[in-house]
Design a protein around this motif. Structure first.
Motif, PDB file in Angstrom:
ATOM      1  N   LEU A   1      -9.026  -1.957   7.519  1.00 36.90           N
ATOM      2  CA  LEU A   1      -8.289  -2.055   8.865  1.00 36.90           C
ATOM      3  C   LEU A   1      -9.190  -1.755   9.824  1.00 36.90           C
ATOM      4  CD1 LEU A   1      -4.639  -1.529   8.234  1.00 36.90           C
ATOM      5  CD2 LEU A   1      -5.169  -4.186   7.942  1.00 36.90           C
ATOM      6  N   GLN A   2      -9.893  -0.204   9.588  1.00 33.84           N
ATOM      7  CA  GLN A   2     -10.477   0.197  10.906  1.00 33.84           C
ATOM      8  C   GLN A   2     -12.128  -0.801  11.263  1.00 33.84           C
ATOM      9  OE1 GLN A   2     -10.791   3.762   9.364  1.00 33.84           O
ATOM     10  NE2 GLN A   2      -9.209   5.105  10.407  1.00 33.84           N
ATOM     11  N   ALA A   3     -12.141  -0.905   9.385  1.00 33.24           N
ATOM     12  CA  ALA A   3     -13.374  -2.096   9.963  1.00 33.24           C
ATOM     13  C   ALA A   3     -13.658  -3.584   9.975  1.00 33.24           C
ATOM     14  CB  ALA A   3     -14.051  -2.486   8.162  1.00 33.24           C
ATOM     15  N   GLY A   4     -11.982  -3.808  11.015  1.00 38.11           N
ATOM     16  CA  GLY A   4     -11.561  -4.799  11.221  1.00 38.11           C
ATOM     17  C   GLY A   4     -11.835  -6.020  10.447  1.00 38.11           C
ATOM     18  N   HIS A   5     -10.951  -5.659   9.086  1.00 38.53           N
ATOM     19  CA  HIS A   5     -10.448  -6.932   8.068  1.00 38.53           C
ATOM     20  C   HIS A   5      -9.077  -6.891   7.640  1.00 38.53           C
ATOM     21  CE1 HIS A   5     -14.732  -6.117   6.834  1.00 38.53           C
ATOM     22  NE2 HIS A   5     -14.614  -5.087   6.218  1.00 38.53           N
ATOM     23  N   GLU A   6      -8.851  -8.488   7.080  1.00 32.96           N
ATOM     24  CA  GLU A   6      -7.612  -8.604   7.116  1.00 32.96           C
ATOM     25  C   GLU A   6      -7.243  -7.559   5.762  1.00 32.96           C
ATOM     26  OE1 GLU A   6      -4.755 -12.626   7.373  1.00 32.96           O
ATOM     27  OE2 GLU A   6      -6.827 -13.107   7.667  1.00 32.96           O
ATOM     28  N   VAL A   7      -5.945  -7.798   5.208  1.00 27.55           N
ATOM     29  CA  VAL A   7      -5.320  -7.122   3.987  1.00 27.55           C
ATOM     30  C   VAL A   7      -4.179  -7.379   4.109  1.00 27.55           C
ATOM     31  CG1 VAL A   7      -4.785  -5.156   2.754  1.00 27.55           C
ATOM     32  CG2 VAL A   7      -6.402  -4.884   4.856  1.00 27.55           C
ATOM     33  N   VAL A   8      -3.181  -7.962   2.989  1.00 27.79           N
ATOM     34  CA  VAL A   8      -2.657  -8.512   2.397  1.00 27.79           C
ATOM     35  C   VAL A   8      -1.857  -7.295   1.205  1.00 27.79           C
ATOM     36  CG1 VAL A   8      -1.242 -10.669   1.404  1.00 27.79           C
ATOM     37  CG2 VAL A   8      -2.893 -10.651   2.732  1.00 27.79           C
ATOM     38  N   ILE A   9      -1.206  -7.199   1.469  1.00 27.49           N
ATOM     39  CA  ILE A   9      -0.127  -5.804   0.444  1.00 27.49           C
ATOM     40  C   ILE A   9       0.855  -6.963  -0.239  1.00 27.49           C
ATOM     41  CG2 ILE A   9       0.737  -3.508   0.414  1.00 27.49           C
ATOM     42  CD1 ILE A   9      -0.896  -2.554   2.286  1.00 27.49           C
ATOM     43  N   ILE A  10       0.651  -6.757  -1.766  1.00 26.91           N
ATOM     44  CA  ILE A  10       1.448  -7.351  -2.330  1.00 26.91           C
ATOM     45  C   ILE A  10       2.566  -6.394  -3.358  1.00 26.91           C
ATOM     46  CG2 ILE A  10       1.954  -8.560  -4.471  1.00 26.91           C
ATOM     47  CD1 ILE A  10      -1.007 -10.077  -3.226  1.00 26.91           C
ATOM     48  N   GLY A  11       3.406  -6.014  -3.056  1.00 21.15           N
ATOM     49  CA  GLY A  11       4.376  -5.311  -4.420  1.00 21.15           C
ATOM     50  C   GLY A  11       5.783  -6.128  -4.177  1.00 21.15           C
TER      51      GLY A  11
END
Length: 300
Positions: free
Chosen positions: A21-31
């Protein structure tokens, strides 16, 4: 870039999420469920397995999927506990592979968590990625099954098997428990103290995951350990030195076995593991030596 992380709310997953996130990427967390407290960052999305099974669109176009999910080994190894540990790993591999199969624009690489337990234990042998698997105990059997499931399940995608050692961080993992006796003034070697501790700083394992994704020539097993493993006695002496505490109160093997049962094997046995593949591909460690790693953790 867009990344999916299975087990993204855990110790390593949380740090990896923050890093991307700090690098500006999109993240999808799956749980299995959405956390009670979630971030408002527009680049961060939380999804459950149930939701994605009916609508996989949120992970369409992910550049990589990282699977860190699995029940902790740090629990009593009863028959029920062992089953939960094994099944949680196999089920998440199957679920992640099924998810990838269901989307049109698939990730180019999967980083699948594993463990150095695959090599068995030894006080004298040294292991790298070319070393064979050795089934000696419950952890090595679980990891063998885990990796075989990954090899079968992830099809037509570059697969990196991240064989993790002891990850050092302040917020979770093993290190807070390992240093606690020293902070209380009762630190010392565990058992003989000759057993190896294949460690890695949290900062370095996060950077290594990112490195493996970026380097397309890397595939198969990758040892996620520092280049200079130490014995349990050396590990403890370093804690004592950095935190200015005595290293004098040994914990006998029989007491640990009485208190923890079969789980005590994690602390009483180890393996000297070298990260040959990471080094040969030019990965640079921020914390290659144990004292520097602990000094940084103390300064946080």
């Amino acid at each position: 870039m867009k990344y999916a992380i299975c087990g993204g709310t855990g110790f390593i997953g949380s740090a990896l999420t923050k890093y991307w996130l700090q690098a500006g990427h999109e993240v999808v967390i799956i749980g299995r469920k959405i956390p009670d407290t979630t971030s408002s960052n527009p680049l961060l999305h939380y999804m459950t397995w149930d939701h994605l099974s009916s609508n996989p669109n949120p992970v369409e176009g992910c550049d990589a999927l990282v699977n860190l999910a699995g029940a902790s080994l740090s629990q009593r190894w009863s028959s029920k506990g062992k089953q939960a540990i094994r099944q949680s790993r196999l089920e998440t591999v199957t679920a992640a592979a099924t998810l990838i199969e269901s989307i049109e624009h698939k990730p180019s690489v999967v980083i699948q968590s594993s463990a150095v337990a695959i090599y068995g234990t030894s006080e004298k042998d040294t292991f790298d990625e070319s070393s064979p698997a050795r089934m000696m105990d419950f952890p090595s059997e679980v990891v063998r099954d885990w990796e075989e499931a990954a090899d079968r399940s992830y099809k037509d995608v570059r697969l990196v098997i991240l064989r993790t050692g002891v990850v050092l961080g302040n917020k979770s993992g093993a290190f807070p428990q390992m240093k606690l006796p020293y902070l209380l003034g009762f630190g010392g070697k565990i058992g003989s103290g000759r057993q190896w501790v294949p460690w890695i700083h949290l900062t370095d394992i996060i950077a290594l995951i990112d490195f493996c994704i970026a380097n397309r020539e890397i595939s198969g097993p990758v040892n996620a350990t520092a280049p200079e493993p130490v014995t349990n006695d050396e590990f403890g002496k370093t804690i004592a030195k950095v935190y200015h505490r005595p290293h004098w109160f040994p914990l006998p093997s029989f007491l640990l076995k009485t208190a923890l049962g079969e789980l005590s094997e994690i602390l009483l046995k180890g393996q000297r593991v070298l990260p040959q593949k990471a080094l040969s591909h030019g990965f640079t460690y921020a914390f290659p030596k144990i004292q520097g790693a602990m000094e940084q953790l103390k300064s946080e």
